[in-house]
Design a protein around this motif. Structure first.
Motif, mmCIF file in Angstrom:
data_model
loop_
_atom_site.group_PDB
_atom_site.id
_atom_site.type_symbol
_atom_site.label_atom_id
_atom_site.label_comp_id
_atom_site.label_asym_id
_atom_site.label_seq_id
_atom_site.Cartn_x
_atom_site.Cartn_y
_atom_site.Cartn_z
ATOM 1 N N VAL A 316 117.384 45.727 77.739
ATOM 2 C CA VAL A 316 117.935 46.417 78.907
ATOM 3 C C VAL A 316 116.846 46.911 79.867
ATOM 4 C CG1 VAL A 316 119.389 48.323 79.704
ATOM 5 C CG2 VAL A 316 119.963 47.132 77.575
ATOM 6 N N LYS A 317 115.946 47.748 79.360
ATOM 7 C CA LYS A 317 115.009 48.427 80.264
ATOM 8 C C LYS A 317 113.986 47.481 80.889
ATOM 9 C CE LYS A 317 115.327 53.061 78.273
ATOM 10 N NZ LYS A 317 114.584 54.171 77.616
ATOM 11 N N ILE A 318 113.285 46.707 80.056
ATOM 12 C CA ILE A 318 112.269 45.806 80.611
ATOM 13 C C ILE A 318 112.898 44.776 81.547
ATOM 14 C CG2 ILE A 318 110.647 43.957 80.000
ATOM 15 C CD1 ILE A 318 109.679 45.691 77.705
ATOM 16 N N PRO A 319 114.025 44.137 81.181
ATOM 17 C CA PRO A 319 114.663 43.239 82.151
ATOM 18 C C PRO A 319 115.002 43.940 83.469
ATOM 19 C CG PRO A 319 115.546 42.825 79.967
ATOM 20 C CD PRO A 319 114.691 44.051 79.858
ATOM 21 N N ARG A 320 115.485 45.180 83.384
ATOM 22 C CA ARG A 320 115.832 45.910 84.607
ATOM 23 C C ARG A 320 114.591 46.150 85.477
ATOM 24 N NH1 ARG A 320 118.423 50.322 82.543
ATOM 25 N NH2 ARG A 320 116.571 51.634 82.515
ATOM 26 N N TRP A 321 113.503 46.576 84.863
ATOM 27 C CA TRP A 321 112.276 46.845 85.621
ATOM 28 C C TRP A 321 111.717 45.569 86.242
ATOM 29 C CZ3 TRP A 321 110.542 50.058 80.862
ATOM 30 C CH2 TRP A 321 111.079 51.341 80.941
ATOM 31 N N LEU A 322 111.765 44.464 85.492
ATOM 32 C CA LEU A 322 111.246 43.202 86.032
ATOM 33 C C LEU A 322 112.108 42.712 87.193
ATOM 34 C CD1 LEU A 322 110.161 41.301 82.774
ATOM 35 C CD2 LEU A 322 108.683 42.360 84.492
ATOM 36 N N ARG A 323 113.420 42.880 87.097
ATOM 37 C CA ARG A 323 114.295 42.495 88.214
ATOM 38 C C ARG A 323 113.965 43.310 89.465
ATOM 39 N NH1 ARG A 323 118.517 42.918 84.106
ATOM 40 N NH2 ARG A 323 119.102 40.830 83.357
ATOM 41 N N GLN A 324 113.653 44.587 89.266
ATOM 42 C CA GLN A 324 113.305 45.437 90.401
ATOM 43 C C GLN A 324 112.015 44.969 91.071
ATOM 44 O OE1 GLN A 324 113.171 49.331 88.584
ATOM 45 N NE2 GLN A 324 115.403 49.582 88.604
ATOM 46 N N VAL A 325 111.041 44.550 90.266
ATOM 47 C CA VAL A 325 109.780 44.055 90.824
ATOM 48 C C VAL A 325 110.015 42.755 91.590
ATOM 49 C CG1 VAL A 325 107.510 43.107 90.249
ATOM 50 C CG2 VAL A 325 108.314 45.166 89.088
ATOM 51 N N VAL A 326 110.806 41.867 91.005
ATOM 52 C CA VAL A 326 111.045 40.547 91.593
ATOM 53 C C VAL A 326 111.971 40.633 92.799
ATOM 54 C CG1 VAL A 326 112.061 38.268 91.136
ATOM 55 C CG2 VAL A 326 110.590 39.358 89.428
ATOM 56 N N GLY A 327 112.892 41.589 92.783
ATOM 57 C CA GLY A 327 113.859 41.688 93.856
ATOM 58 C C GLY A 327 114.996 40.698 93.710
ATOM 59 N N GLY A 328 115.274 40.301 92.495
ATOM 60 C CA GLY A 328 116.349 39.350 92.220
ATOM 61 C C GLY A 328 116.513 39.171 90.735
ATOM 62 N N ASP A 329 117.406 38.279 90.363
ATOM 63 C CA ASP A 329 117.687 38.083 88.944
ATOM 64 C C ASP A 329 116.688 37.103 88.327
ATOM 65 O OD1 ASP A 329 118.915 38.548 86.584
ATOM 66 O OD2 ASP A 329 120.758 37.448 87.031
ATOM 67 N N LEU A 330 116.484 37.237 87.031
ATOM 68 C CA LEU A 330 115.631 36.340 86.251
ATOM 69 C C LEU A 330 116.452 35.796 85.090
ATOM 70 C CD1 LEU A 330 112.518 38.694 86.149
ATOM 71 C CD2 LEU A 330 112.545 36.482 87.293
ATOM 72 N N GLU A 331 116.052 34.654 84.563
ATOM 73 C CA GLU A 331 116.730 34.067 83.409
ATOM 74 C C GLU A 331 116.001 34.513 82.137
ATOM 75 O OE1 GLU A 331 117.651 29.708 81.391
ATOM 76 O OE2 GLU A 331 117.298 29.820 83.565
ATOM 77 N N PHE A 332 116.573 35.482 81.435
ATOM 78 C CA PHE A 332 115.935 36.049 80.250
ATOM 79 C C PHE A 332 116.405 35.337 78.981
ATOM 80 C CE2 PHE A 332 115.536 39.590 83.244
ATOM 81 C CZ PHE A 332 114.200 39.927 83.065
ATOM 82 N N HIS A 333 115.447 35.100 78.100
ATOM 83 C CA HIS A 333 115.730 34.595 76.764
ATOM 84 C C HIS A 333 115.083 35.579 75.783
ATOM 85 C CE1 HIS A 333 116.719 30.195 77.875
ATOM 86 N NE2 HIS A 333 116.709 30.916 78.989
#
Length: 409
Positions: A316-333
């Motif tokens: 939850v947290k790390i994906p959320r922070w990375l999305r904020q940096v990128v400014g969009g969604d990422l494909e997480f595995h």
């Protein structure tokens, strides 16, 4: 702690052909019936990990593997899984049936061990039924590049000699890296910031916190433990300022504000990046976060399995922070436990946990596996410090690596 953590135990892998007596040897070494023994070849099908104590060696993890001469499609898969154990082992016991001698199977294992710089002890087993000549022993030493002992797992003959060989052959540096003690002088104080929230285990501290406290005490320094809400008052109460503040990475922002610039600051996870892996490589990998684009694939890997909390750090947290940096969604595995993906080439970044539950050799193996396909890797603490904009500050105990970050373009 009542038991040495599995990640800090000497990992001894047992290799040999089917029916060479590997499982019987484990039982003889430990004086316990912990491995299934059968005259039917191929009884052990997958690597089996057993944490135990072998005197005088100390705490170990014994890894029992399938026969390296297993055949058929399923057998080849078993052999492959056994070979993967070499990425986790600190040393290898190569068991040979005294009645059959050295074959190409043993030579292949010995070569792989040499490539990985893994120490090997050659064990001629079943001397209760077969005689081993001095010439055979000397040839085995030369061919397999390891000390050679002769034993009978059945009656215990030679087991004492084998234990001595393990002590003498085990890598001297397999667990000698300090967590933080080498950064402190005797008499120094380190403040450990330990948040108490829904993720904190009731009635105890998590393993990295306990290990860090022990390491501080082992180096004749002092540890002071506080919650993040009490840090400012805690520091103000010291007559002599503490040398360092070590925090849970998730509390980095608040702790950084309350820690004076003349006090070193880092996190448990960053300390473990050095203790269990390669801090320089993991810090270099943090720069890849800036290059992520929406839609990129990111692997988040944990070396253990645990109950996920509602606001879990890895899911939850790390994906959320990375999305904020990128400014969009990422494909997480995600991956967890001992399973680590073989094909990593499609990922733009690997984010790994602090590796408190695996040994350093396995963590380094994972780092090298990722590097071989040109994918950057970072660990939780380094990643969190980077996305919060305080990585340089969090590397203050490591000026050389801090400078490396300054030099990165």
């Amino acid at each position: 702690m009542e038991n040495t953590p599995r990640g800090n135990r000497l990992h001894i892998a047992i290799f040999g052909r089917r029916n060479a007596g590997k499982s019987s040897l484990i039982n003889a070494l430990t004086s316990q019936d912990i491995a299934v023994v059968s005259n039917i070849p191929g009884t052990t099908t997958d690597p089996v990990y057993k944490a135990m104590e072998i005197l005088p060696v100390g705490p170990v993890v014994i890894i029992d593997t399938a026969g390296i001469d297993d055949s058929g499609d399923l057998g080849e898969l078993r052999v492959k899984r056994s070979m993967d154990v070499l990425n986790k082992a600190d040393m290898v016991l190569l068991v040979i049936d005294a009645g059959s001698g050295v074959t190409d199977y043993e030579l292949k294992i010995a070569r792989r061990c040499q490539e990985k710089k893994l120490p090997v002890v050659v064990v001629f087993n079943k001397i209760d039924a077969h005689h081993v000549t001095e010439q055979q022993i000397e040839e085995a030493k030369t061919q397999l590049a390891g000390p050679t002992v002769v034993v009978s797992a059945l009656n215990g003959q030679g087991i004492g000699d084998l234990k001595i060989a393990i002590v003498n052959t085990a890598p001297a540096t397999w667990d000698d890296q300090a967590i933080v003690g080498d950064l402190l002088n005797p008499g120094d104080t380190a403040v450990l910031v330990v948040p108490i929230d829904s993720a904190a285990p009731k009635g105890r501290l998590i393993l990295p916190q306990v290990q860090t406290i022990r390491d501080i005490l082992d180096h004749d320094a002092m540890a002071y433990v506080a919650k993040e809400s009490e840090l400012k008052e805690c520091i103000a109460n010291f007559i002599k300022k503490p040398k360092m503040v070590i925090t849970d990475s998730q509390a980095f922002r608040e702790v950084e504000k309350d820690t004076p610039e003349d006090i070193l600051l880092t996190s448990f996870s960053i300390l473990f990046a050095r203790y269990k892996g390669d801090l320089e490589t993991l810090v270099a990998g943090a720069k890849a976060i800036e290059r992520l684009k929406p839609g990129d694939k990111v692997l988040i890997s944990e070396a253990c399995t645990h109950h996920r909390m509602e606001d879990d750090i890895g899911t939850v947290k790390i994906p959320r922070w990375l999305r904020q940096v990128v400014g969009g969604d990422l494909e997480f595995h995600w991956s967890s436990g001992h399973r680590f993906p073989e094909d990593l080439s499609d990922y733009k970044l690997v984010v790994h946990c602090g590796a408190c539950m695996v040994n350093r050799r396995e963590m380094l193996s994972r780092i090298m596996q990722v590097q071989q396909v040109g994918v950057p890797i970072v660990n939780y603490g380094v990643c969190i410090a980077f996305v919060m904009g305080i990585l340089r500050r969090a590397l203050s105990p490591f000026p050389t690596i801090q400078q490396m970050l300054n030099d990165k373009k």
